[in-house]
Write a protein that holds these residues in place. Structure first.
Motif, PDB file in Angstrom:
ATOM      1  N   LEU A 285      64.112  83.006   5.127  1.00  0.00           N
ATOM      2  CA  LEU A 285      64.251  82.945   3.661  1.00  0.00           C
ATOM      3  C   LEU A 285      65.299  83.968   3.088  1.00  0.00           C
ATOM      4  O   LEU A 285      65.961  83.638   2.491  1.00  0.00           O
ATOM      5  CB  LEU A 285      62.988  83.172   3.107  1.00  0.00           C
ATOM      6  CG  LEU A 285      62.588  83.255   1.408  1.00  0.00           C
ATOM      7  CD1 LEU A 285      63.326  82.224   0.588  1.00  0.00           C
ATOM      8  CD2 LEU A 285      61.264  83.506   1.064  1.00  0.00           C
TER       9      LEU A 285
ATOM     10  N   LEU B 177      56.044  85.099  -3.424  1.00  0.00           N
ATOM     11  CA  LEU B 177      56.949  84.034  -3.318  1.00  0.00           C
ATOM     12  C   LEU B 177      57.032  83.531  -4.878  1.00  0.00           C
ATOM     13  O   LEU B 177      58.304  83.015  -5.182  1.00  0.00           O
ATOM     14  CB  LEU B 177      56.157  82.762  -2.801  1.00  0.00           C
ATOM     15  CG  LEU B 177      55.861  82.851  -1.214  1.00  0.00           C
ATOM     16  CD1 LEU B 177      55.030  82.105  -0.699  1.00  0.00           C
ATOM     17  CD2 LEU B 177      57.276  83.117  -0.349  1.00  0.00           C
TER      18      LEU B 177
ATOM     19  N   THR C  95      60.348  78.388   2.877  1.00  0.00           N
ATOM     20  CA  THR C  95      59.543  78.495   1.877  1.00  0.00           C
ATOM     21  C   THR C  95      58.340  77.497   1.874  1.00  0.00           C
ATOM     22  O   THR C  95      57.312  77.726   1.325  1.00  0.00           O
ATOM     23  CB  THR C  95      60.490  78.502   0.636  1.00  0.00           C
ATOM     24  OG1 THR C  95      61.517  79.622   0.812  1.00  0.00           O
ATOM     25  CG2 THR C  95      59.618  78.695  -0.624  1.00  0.00           C
TER      26      THR C  95
ATOM     27  N   TRP D 243      55.038  77.268  -7.542  1.00  0.00           N
ATOM     28  CA  TRP D 243      56.410  77.740  -7.165  1.00  0.00           C
ATOM     29  C   TRP D 243      57.369  76.794  -8.173  1.00  0.00           C
ATOM     30  O   TRP D 243      58.400  77.267  -8.311  1.00  0.00           O
ATOM     31  CB  TRP D 243      56.697  77.161  -5.703  1.00  0.00           C
ATOM     32  CG  TRP D 243      57.851  76.949  -4.984  1.00  0.00           C
ATOM     33  CD1 TRP D 243      58.805  75.952  -5.084  1.00  0.00           C
ATOM     34  CD2 TRP D 243      58.658  78.229  -4.691  1.00  0.00           C
ATOM     35  NE1 TRP D 243      59.989  76.303  -4.418  1.00  0.00           N
ATOM     36  CE2 TRP D 243      60.015  77.727  -4.413  1.00  0.00           C
ATOM     37  CE3 TRP D 243      58.546  79.522  -4.833  1.00  0.00           C
ATOM     38  CZ2 TRP D 243      61.142  78.391  -4.018  1.00  0.00           C
ATOM     39  CZ3 TRP D 243      59.450  80.390  -4.124  1.00  0.00           C
ATOM     40  CH2 TRP D 243      60.854  80.073  -3.805  1.00  0.00           C
TER      41      TRP D 243
END
Length: 492
Positions: free
Chosen positions: A323, A259, A375, A402
């Motif tokens: 995503l 991610l 996400t 993130w």
């Protein structure tokens, strides 16, 4: 069960019952209102700031890009520390609320000041003033946003309800963005030269700051009411040693790494596309202020539309699929119209062009919004997996990671955008050059289109190839939650 599971603290089971119960609708909405803080500040910042400081205030594009990027870089470095501190904070108000309360007034003040740059400053002082405000605004937004996002991951352990909560937060985030666009293009900067009227920018920022304060206070009240759902912090407060250990541990998670690096690739391209948006719409597509408003509102409207769509979509598809589909849709919308125009296959002009781009923005916004919700929910799932693997809760640090990926990469995109404008000899002080009626060389216009469209699209493609390796699905998450509950029950 791994030996690391034995490290789960005794207090980890204290709030299991609360997190297993459905979250009342009022608390969900109160939590989600906090997204007005970042939505109302960050969307207008991305849309208007570079244009304001270069074309209105006269700061050279390279310096403007560097000043804005400096805020993103410093903020990105601070994000992990904010997330780790939030994870480890012990207070009667919970882990998240103290950060949120302290940050909200600073966000409102910094946002107002950054669109109220003093006139008469020389280039150096203007650059330093903009840099300081960029850093202040970005860090204060992070100090609210990261604990707030982490709180959303803690409200429930339910796989489906978690996506619903993130969808509600996304809706308020996009409402904040729509407020900025409507008030910007439709009220404060309306008319053929509205974007070049310097005196309107402070009024615009002060108006939006009211919404920032209201959303932040509503979310703070909800955070206090739901503090019993939070996981207990570890006994050891944050220190340099514990902070570095936390960072190293987070990057041991394959799910987090996927991610993180996939997000980095995407946000470099997205930052490049967003920052050059006003320039491309004005000089490549030759749109009016009203047409730009329509297209921008369509994108934000599509992103808002994603909130009610995300639930049904995510109930049928895995988060990874949603995503990838969202990023892929954006890639097509960024790239195809520009390439077709340069190839002479997209001859549309005026209102017809505006309506075509508006429809594309609406669809792309909806798909991208669903990807954003997926996400956020996936990060919460990955945080559950982290506890399973390492015996510690790191929601704050996961969302900080993130955010770091987002901001550091957006800073690169912003810097690249500024340098690209400088390399193509794009004029900076448009007020002196003849406002928006200036005639640019065709080569400059073509280079602007290539940077804005295909340049960003290639990075989206690289992000898709990274996200395809993410492995937490519905079945895997259910196994993780079951194992965690069994371990906590044995510790009671």
């Amino acid at each position: 069960m791994s030996d690391q599971m034995a490290a789960l603290p005794q207090a980890a089971a204290d709030h299991v019952a609360a997190r297993s119960a459905p979250v009342p609708l009022g608390q969900k909405l109160g939590y989600a209102a906090g997204a007005l803080v970042d939505g109302t500040s960050l969307h207008p910042l991305n849309i208007f700031l570079l244009f304001y400081v270069t074309s209105v205030c006269g700061l050279p594009a390279g310096l403007a890009g560097a000043a804005i990027a400096a805020g993103l870089v410093v903020d990105a470095v601070a994000d992990p520390l904010i997330g780790s501190s939030s994870d480890r904070l012990k207070s009667k108000w919970g882990r998240r609320l103290p950060f949120m309360l302290a940050a909200v007034p600073i966000v409102a003040l910094s946002f107002t000041l950054i669109f109220s740059l003093p006139s008469g400053l020389n280039t150096t002082l203007l650059f330093l003033w903009l840099t300081s405000l960029s850093i202040s605004l970005r860090i204060s937004v992070a100090a609210f946003l990261l604990p707030h996002q982490a709180l959303g991951a803690e409200l429930t352990d339910n796989y489906a309800e978690r996506s619903t909560i993130m969808a509600m937060r996304w809706a308020f985030f996009m409402i904040g963005g729509l407020l900025g666009v409507v008030l910007g293009f439709g009220v404060f900067f309306s008319g053929p030269t509205g974007l070049t009227v310097r005196s309107q920018y402070p009024l615009f920022a002060m108006t939006l700051s009211v919404f920032i304060l209201v959303g932040g206070l509503i979310a703070a009240r909800s955070a206090y009411a739901t503090r019993g759902r939070e996981h207990e912090p570890q006994s050891e407060p944050v220190s340099i040693r514990s902070f570095l250990e936390d960072i190293a541990q987070v990057f041991r998670s394959a799910s987090f790494r996927i991610l993180f690096f996939g997000g980095a690739l995407f946000f470099i391209g997205f930052g490049l596309n967003t920052i050059l948006g006003l320039h491309a719409n004005t000089f490549f597509w030759r749109l009016t202020s009203g047409q730009m408003q329509l297209i921008t509102m369509a994108m934000l409207g599509g992103l808002l539309l994603a909130a009610p769509l995300a639930g049904p979509i995510l109930s049928r598809l895995e988060k990874r699929t949603v995503l990838m589909g969202g990023v892929g849709s954006l890639m097509v919308i960024e790239t195809a119209p520009v390439l077709l125009r340069l190839a002479g296959l997209f001859p549309f002009e005026g209102d017809v062009l505006a309506w075509i781009l508006t429809g594309a923005s609406l669809v792309g916004g909806a798909m991208l919004g669903a990807a954003g919700i997926a996400t956020a929910s996936a990060l919460a799932d990955a945080a559950d997996e982290h506890e399973f693997l390492f015996g510690s809760r790191r929601e704050g640090l996961y969302f900080a990671g993130w955010a770091f990926s987002n901001k550091a990469s957006s800073a690169i995109g912003t810097l690249v955008a500024g340098l690209a404008l400088q390399m193509m000899a794009f004029p900076t002080d448009l007020v002196k050059e003849g406002a928006l009626s200036i005639n640019l060389p065709q080569q400059t216009i073509n280079l602007l289109g290539l940077a804005y469209g295909p340049g960003a699209g290639l990075l989206s493609l690289a992000a898709i190839l990274t996200f395809i390796t993410y492995r937490i699905d519905r079945k895997r998450h259910a196994e993780i939650i079951t194992a965690l509950r069994e371990a906590r029950e044995r510790k009671v």
